[in-house]
Write a protein that holds these residues in place. Structure first.
Motif, PDB file in Angstrom:
ATOM      1  N   GLY A  46       0.780  -1.233   0.000  1.00  0.00           N
ATOM      2  CA  GLY A  46       0.000   0.000   0.000  1.00  0.00           C
ATOM      3  C   GLY A  46       0.811   1.282   0.000  1.00  0.00           C
ATOM      4  N   ASP A  47       2.123   1.156   0.158  1.00  0.00           N
ATOM      5  CA  ASP A  47       2.969   2.348   0.100  1.00  0.00           C
ATOM      6  C   ASP A  47       2.912   2.980  -1.287  1.00  0.00           C
ATOM      7  OD1 ASP A  47       3.799   2.071   2.668  1.00  0.00           O
ATOM      8  OD2 ASP A  47       5.881   1.527   2.190  1.00  0.00           O
ATOM      9  N   GLU A  48       3.131   4.261  -1.305  1.00  0.00           N
ATOM     10  CA  GLU A  48       3.265   4.932  -2.591  1.00  0.00           C
ATOM     11  C   GLU A  48       4.672   5.489  -2.691  1.00  0.00           C
ATOM     12  OE1 GLU A  48       0.098   7.739  -3.071  1.00  0.00           O
ATOM     13  OE2 GLU A  48      -1.425   6.183  -2.847  1.00  0.00           O
ATOM     14  N   VAL A  60       2.727   0.337  -4.134  1.00  0.00           N
ATOM     15  CA  VAL A  60       3.459  -0.881  -3.812  1.00  0.00           C
ATOM     16  C   VAL A  60       2.499  -1.985  -3.407  1.00  0.00           C
ATOM     17  CG1 VAL A  60       5.119  -1.909  -2.199  1.00  0.00           C
ATOM     18  CG2 VAL A  60       5.462   0.429  -3.019  1.00  0.00           C
ATOM     19  N   SER A  61       2.698  -3.159  -3.955  1.00  0.00           N
ATOM     20  CA  SER A  61       1.993  -4.313  -3.408  1.00  0.00           C
ATOM     21  C   SER A  61       3.003  -5.432  -3.190  1.00  0.00           C
ATOM     22  CB  SER A  61       0.859  -4.761  -4.319  1.00  0.00           C
ATOM     23  OG  SER A  61       1.351  -5.153  -5.558  1.00  0.00           O
ATOM     24  N   VAL A  62       2.833  -6.131  -2.093  1.00  0.00           N
ATOM     25  CA  VAL A  62       3.736  -7.219  -1.736  1.00  0.00           C
ATOM     26  C   VAL A  62       2.933  -8.496  -1.750  1.00  0.00           C
ATOM     27  CG1 VAL A  62       5.341  -8.085   0.001  1.00  0.00           C
ATOM     28  CG2 VAL A  62       4.997  -5.620  -0.235  1.00  0.00           C
ATOM     29  N   LYS A  69       5.759  -5.553  -5.946  1.00  0.00           N
ATOM     30  CA  LYS A  69       5.331  -5.162  -7.290  1.00  0.00           C
ATOM     31  C   LYS A  69       4.914  -3.703  -7.274  1.00  0.00           C
ATOM     32  CE  LYS A  69       3.757  -9.238  -9.602  1.00  0.00           C
ATOM     33  NZ  LYS A  69       2.578  -9.828 -10.242  1.00  0.00           N
ATOM     34  N   PHE A  70       4.990  -3.076  -8.421  1.00  0.00           N
ATOM     35  CA  PHE A  70       4.634  -1.667  -8.521  1.00  0.00           C
ATOM     36  C   PHE A  70       3.572  -1.473  -9.579  1.00  0.00           C
ATOM     37  CE2 PHE A  70       8.997  -2.009  -7.121  1.00  0.00           C
ATOM     38  CZ  PHE A  70       8.972  -1.236  -5.990  1.00  0.00           C
ATOM     39  N   LYS A  71       2.600  -0.644  -9.222  1.00  0.00           N
ATOM     40  CA  LYS A  71       1.540  -0.328 -10.159  1.00  0.00           C
ATOM     41  C   LYS A  71       1.556   1.177 -10.351  1.00  0.00           C
ATOM     42  CE  LYS A  71      -3.390  -1.277 -10.453  1.00  0.00           C
ATOM     43  NZ  LYS A  71      -4.497  -1.723  -9.614  1.00  0.00           N
ATOM     44  N   GLU A  72       1.660   1.610 -11.579  1.00  0.00           N
ATOM     45  CA  GLU A  72       1.745   3.043 -11.823  1.00  0.00           C
ATOM     46  C   GLU A  72       0.448   3.724 -11.416  1.00  0.00           C
ATOM     47  OE1 GLU A  72       3.457   3.924 -15.556  1.00  0.00           O
ATOM     48  OE2 GLU A  72       3.835   6.002 -14.987  1.00  0.00           O
TER      49      GLU A  72
END
Ligand SMILES: [Zn+2]
Length: 73
Positions: A46-48, A60-62, A69-72
């Protein structure tokens, strides 16, 4: 360090990665421009984060394996 086989032009702090043991993610490679960005705190779900080089922002998702993983945004 994740390896990954890209080119890299940035200084890496070898001491830092040797000590870390691979558990905490204290840096990330930008999915957009591949720049390595240090972060103050270990990445968590949940971090940005924002790339210091290209300015792209990612959420950020773990996953269950501890892979980040990163989602733009
Ligand atoms: Zn970037």
């Amino acid at each position: 360090m994740s390896g990954g086989g890209g080119s890299f032009d940035f200084d890496d702090d070898e001491k830092e990665s040797a000590r870390g043991g691979g558990k905490a993610h204290k840096d990330f490679d930008c999915p957009s421009c591949n720049a390595n960005n240090p972060v103050d705190d270990a990445l968590a779900q949940g971090d940005e984060v924002r790339c210091n080089y290209c300015g792209s922002e990612f959420k950020v998702s773990v996953n269950s394996e501890g892979r980040v993983k990163f989602k733009e945004i």
